[in-house]
Design an enzyme around this catalytic site. Structure first.
Site, PDB file in Angstrom:
ATOM      1  N   HIS A 210       0.741  -1.242  -0.066  1.00  0.00           N
ATOM      2  CA  HIS A 210       0.005  -0.109  -0.176  1.00  0.00           C
ATOM      3  C   HIS A 210       0.865   1.233   0.033  1.00  0.00           C
ATOM      4  O   HIS A 210       0.562   2.233  -0.832  1.00  0.00           O
ATOM      5  CB  HIS A 210      -1.032  -0.006   1.221  1.00  0.00           C
ATOM      6  CG  HIS A 210      -1.602   1.128   1.591  1.00  0.00           C
ATOM      7  ND1 HIS A 210      -3.081   1.035   1.282  1.00  0.00           N
ATOM      8  CD2 HIS A 210      -1.643   2.447   1.853  1.00  0.00           C
ATOM      9  CE1 HIS A 210      -3.585   2.365   1.636  1.00  0.00           C
ATOM     10  NE2 HIS A 210      -2.449   3.122   1.877  1.00  0.00           N
ATOM     11  N   GLU A 211       1.824   1.225   0.848  1.00  0.00           N
ATOM     12  CA  GLU A 211       2.635   2.512   0.851  1.00  0.00           C
ATOM     13  C   GLU A 211       3.657   2.509  -0.078  1.00  0.00           C
ATOM     14  O   GLU A 211       3.772   3.669  -0.787  1.00  0.00           O
ATOM     15  CB  GLU A 211       3.490   2.506   2.151  1.00  0.00           C
ATOM     16  CG  GLU A 211       2.610   2.443   3.488  1.00  0.00           C
ATOM     17  CD  GLU A 211       1.695   3.618   3.851  1.00  0.00           C
ATOM     18  OE1 GLU A 211       1.527   4.771   2.955  1.00  0.00           O
ATOM     19  OE2 GLU A 211       0.656   3.346   4.445  1.00  0.00           O
ATOM     20  N   ILE A 212       4.103   1.478  -0.658  1.00  0.00           N
ATOM     21  CA  ILE A 212       4.746   1.731  -1.885  1.00  0.00           C
ATOM     22  C   ILE A 212       4.286   2.217  -2.863  1.00  0.00           C
ATOM     23  O   ILE A 212       4.653   2.707  -3.863  1.00  0.00           O
ATOM     24  CB  ILE A 212       5.788   0.226  -2.032  1.00  0.00           C
ATOM     25  CG1 ILE A 212       6.772   0.271  -1.051  1.00  0.00           C
ATOM     26  CG2 ILE A 212       6.697   0.227  -3.285  1.00  0.00           C
ATOM     27  CD1 ILE A 212       7.470  -1.123  -0.896  1.00  0.00           C
TER      28      ILE A 212
END
Length: 167
Positions: free
Chosen positions: A133-135
């Site tokens: 999600h963050e990448i």
């Protein structure tokens, strides 16, 4: 910076691809401190510099209260399992809206720490989903882009209703 520094959907800066970090210096550590303060203020599990309008590849992740915050500089997924699974996701930039996203169940991530040392981590389940999600966010992919068009439209509509005065 405080919670008010957080970009709110549909701010176009949430769709920018973040630039790689090239200097592992005090300015990077300052950025990490600012990001951590915002992350804690909004009770996020993870946050990226793009969430606060800085287009650099830094992710902070803390899965449990009291757990130390891990900094991932220039993270990249170098392997993802073919097995996929559903995870409930949302974003502090679209507070109050969650939906199920299908992601790889296990990943291997290569990254640097704030001093520039190289690391690799294997993660599975919810932690793997959080890293993906963050990448994605670093790559300019806001989480709702992983939903079908119908579910994405519904999520945007729900968020619009939540943002109305008196909601």
């Amino acid at each position: 910076m405080s919670a008010s520094s957080l970009l709110i959907y549909p701010d176009p800066r949430l769709r920018l691809v973040a630039a790689p970090v090239t200097a592992f210096d005090e300015a990077l550590r300052d950025s990490a401190r600012v990001l951590e303060a915002v992350m804690l203020a909004v009770s996020a599990l993870g946050l990226t510099l793009p969430h606060i309008g800085r287009a650099q590849r830094l992710v902070l992740l803390r899965m449990e209260p009291g757990e130390p915050v891990t900094a991932y500089v220039n993270p990249e997924i170098v392997w993802a399992s073919p097995e996929r699974g559903p995870q409930q996701e949302g974003s502090v930039s679209m507070l109050g809206v969650m939906d199920v996203v299908d992601r790889a169940v296990r990943v291997r991530v290569r990254y640097r720490d704030l001093d520039g040392a190289e690391h690799a981590e294997e993660a599975e389940g919810f932690r793997a989903a959080c890293l993906q999600h963050e990448i994605d966010q670093l790559d300019g992919i806001f989480w709702i882009e992983r939903l079908s068009r119908l579910r994405r439209d519904r999520a945007i509509k729900r968020f619009g209703k939540l943002r109305r005065p008196g909601a």
